[in-house]
Design an enzyme around this catalytic site. Structure first.
Site, PDB file in Angstrom:
ATOM      1  N   TYR A  71       0.855  -1.187   0.000  1.00 40.13           N
ATOM      2  CA  TYR A  71       0.000   0.000   0.000  1.00 40.13           C
ATOM      3  C   TYR A  71       0.891   1.238   0.000  1.00 40.13           C
ATOM      4  CZ  TYR A  71      -4.106  -2.834   1.378  1.00 40.13           C
ATOM      5  OH  TYR A  71      -5.136  -3.745   1.435  1.00 40.13           O
ATOM      6  N   PHE A 220     -13.892  -4.470   0.242  1.00 39.50           N
ATOM      7  CA  PHE A 220     -14.805  -3.923  -0.770  1.00 39.50           C
ATOM      8  C   PHE A 220     -16.258  -3.974  -0.315  1.00 39.50           C
ATOM      9  CE2 PHE A 220     -11.458  -5.585  -3.916  1.00 39.50           C
ATOM     10  CZ  PHE A 220     -10.732  -4.411  -3.830  1.00 39.50           C
ATOM     11  N   GLY A 224     -18.152  -2.524  -3.298  1.00 39.79           N
ATOM     12  CA  GLY A 224     -18.880  -3.510  -4.078  1.00 39.79           C
ATOM     13  C   GLY A 224     -18.124  -3.887  -5.335  1.00 39.79           C
TER      14      GLY A 224
END
Length: 304
Positions: A71, A220, A224
């Site tokens: 990240y 998510f 989504g």
């Protein structure tokens, strides 16, 4: 006061165990700390704002932070920001990271061999300033849906035995890979994509995790099908209607629905925006009716 404006603590959603570690079910994901889009594709976050978001999350009761050495953007590293914001770390803070994927200095992706996993674990240790990692998830490649994960997990189990890792988890797996993992070493969590509109396969894995007493950690949950790009601009009429009825955001409804899936389900919404953080944390106090839950659960992937 509505859940959107109430600064509800993360503890409003109760707790669960990651092995011998107790965490509030509403945690924090670090992927979006580094920029407006993950992995350097957006505008870098203001450094002090990102540090402030992390500190505020802990003030609001977050004691489970999900991160990874990959990240990072051109100017920001999530692990470094966590170290700067929170070290010396609170005793009850659990930091979960993941390995197998890696990124080179210029951002190019690569996948570790079992022998290379130690280097990835040590990279996380250095960046976080820790002498051990609380939980390390083996993040399975998207192309590995039918592949064996035993050799990689076995390598992590050796690092756990050496004291570098406290607990193991698996991420982005199938039910068959979960069974294989449990035959190799104990795991404390399954981290998979999951949210409103989840497939029957995903729902079965969530149920199986609960039956085994394992934490299920959806990612998510808000985005989504949009995944790394974030939620779709238009949400389904059903989700929007529930949000209007409670005077909250669509994201808060999605988080609340996720937490309603079972006491073993954790949530790790991420943001670099202080206002979004407050809204995410307030979602732990949002209670949906049985009728609302049934309506949202019946939605199919192509309708959300």
């Amino acid at each position: 006061m509505s859940p959107q404006t109430n600064t509800a603590a993360a503890s409003a959603s109760s707790t669960w165990q990651l092995g011998d570690l107790t965490v509030n079910r509403l945690g924090f994901g670090a992927m979006r700390l580094t920029g407006t889009a993950p992995f350097g594709n957006g505008v870098p976050r203001d450094r002090e704002q990102a540090i402030g978001v992390l500190r505020r999350a802990v003030e609001l009761g977050v004691n489970h932070i999900d991160t990874a050495a990959f990240y990072f953007s051109a100017t920001r590293s999530a692990n470094e920001l966590i170290n700067r914001a929170l070290a010396p770390y609170p005793e009850d803070l659990v930091i979960t990271t993941k390995v197998w994927p890696g990124r080179g200095p210029s951002g190019e992706w690569w996948w570790a061999t079992p022998e290379q996993l130690r280097g990835q674990v040590e990279e996380n240790l250095r960046q976080l300033g820790r002498d051990h990692l609380d939980v390390v998830n083996l993040r399975v490649p998207p192309s590995w849906r039918t592949g064996s994960i035993g050799e990689h997990l076995g390598a992590l189990a050796e690092l756990r035995d050496a004291g570098l890792i406290r607990h193991l988890g698996i991420s982005n797996v199938t039910s068959e890979q979960l069974a294989e993992a449990l035959a190799v070493a104990p795991v404390v969590c399954v981290q998979n994509p999951y949210g409103i509109g989840a497939s029957n396969e995903d729902r079965a894995l969530l149920r199986l995790s609960g039956e085994l007493g394992l934490a299920f950690v959806p990612f998510f949950a808000i985005a989504g099908s949009g995944r790394e790009t974030g939620p779709a601009a238009r949400d389904s009429a059903a989700v929007s209607a529930v949000a209007r009825a409670h005077g909250v955001t669509v994201a808060q409804v999605r988080l609340a629905w996720t937490l309603h899936q079972g006491p073993h389900v954790l949530a790790i919404p991420g943001t670099g925006d202080p206002d979004h953080l407050a809204q995410n944390m307030a979602a732990g106090a949002l209670r949906l009716s049985e009728e609302e839950m049934a309506r949202l659960t019946s939605l199919q992937p192509n309708s959300v």
